[in-house]
Scaffold this motif. Structure first.
Motif: not given
Length: 200
Positions: A2-3, A6-7, A9-10, A13
């Protein structure tokens, strides 16, 4: 996992290549250890395309090596060998000895699974030589264990014992205790094979 997701995804962005690369490498390693092969291939291909856009030879070589590992696990030996050799070509041009050691390990495992034992030992010993030269302790521990494990599979107990004990000595001398449990299990198996049940 999950980390890592999420990493990534960031990183997308904020449009950070370095962030994408690091997050992708983390995800690829997790997918490899979890045997999530399709996810690993998909992430590797995304990483490879990004690395090619950035002309990042080191990352291209690393990703080729991972693709070779995934393809081996998917029983696609020809594709696996292609990616491993492409990775090795780049690392030779870059003169990246540490990365070459990983290539040799990968090729050693590939050849072992394909029954080419002499070639497997040759590659694994090349990997060990580089890691000794560069004094890479965790990688030396891994390399000795890999060779020992091959001898164990071939039921050559004395040689297996020798390499497992080398790994254990490195762990104890350099306080790498997290590796000891599996090494003692392997050493126990080699003693059992040689009939030394009390030591086992």
């Amino acid at each position: 996992l999950e980390s890592g997701i999420e990493s990534l995804k960031v990183a997308d962005e904020i449009d950070s290549y370095k962030g994408r690369k690091n997050a992708s490498n983390l995800l690829i390693k997790i997918y490899n250890h979890a045997n999530k092969l399709n996810e690993g291939i998909k992430t590797s291909n995304l990483s490879l395309n990004l690395a090619k856009e950035e002309q990042d030879s080191i990352q291209i070589a690393k990703t080729y090596n991972f693709l070779g590992i995934f393809k081996r696990k998917m029983d696609e030996p020809d594709s696996s060998l292609y990616y491993k050799i492409e990775s090795m070509k780049i690392n030779r041009l870059l003169k990246d000895q540490k990365a070459l050691a990983y290539n040799y390990t990968s090729l050693g495992i590939y050849n072992y699974h394909n029954g080419n034992l002499d070639t497997a030992f040759s590659y694994l010993r090349k990997s060990l030589q580089i890691r000794k030269k560069l004094n890479l302790i965790p990688q030396r521990i891994e390399a000795n264990n890999n060779i020992g494990y091959l001898f164990l599979m071939l039921e050559v107990a004395d040689s297996a014992t020798y390499y497992f004990q080398k790994s254990i000595d490195l762990c104890l001398n350099h306080e790498k205790h997290s590796n000891l449990a599996i090494l003692y299990i392997n050493l126990s198996e080699s003693y059992k094979l040689s009939g030394e049940h009390e030591l086992a």
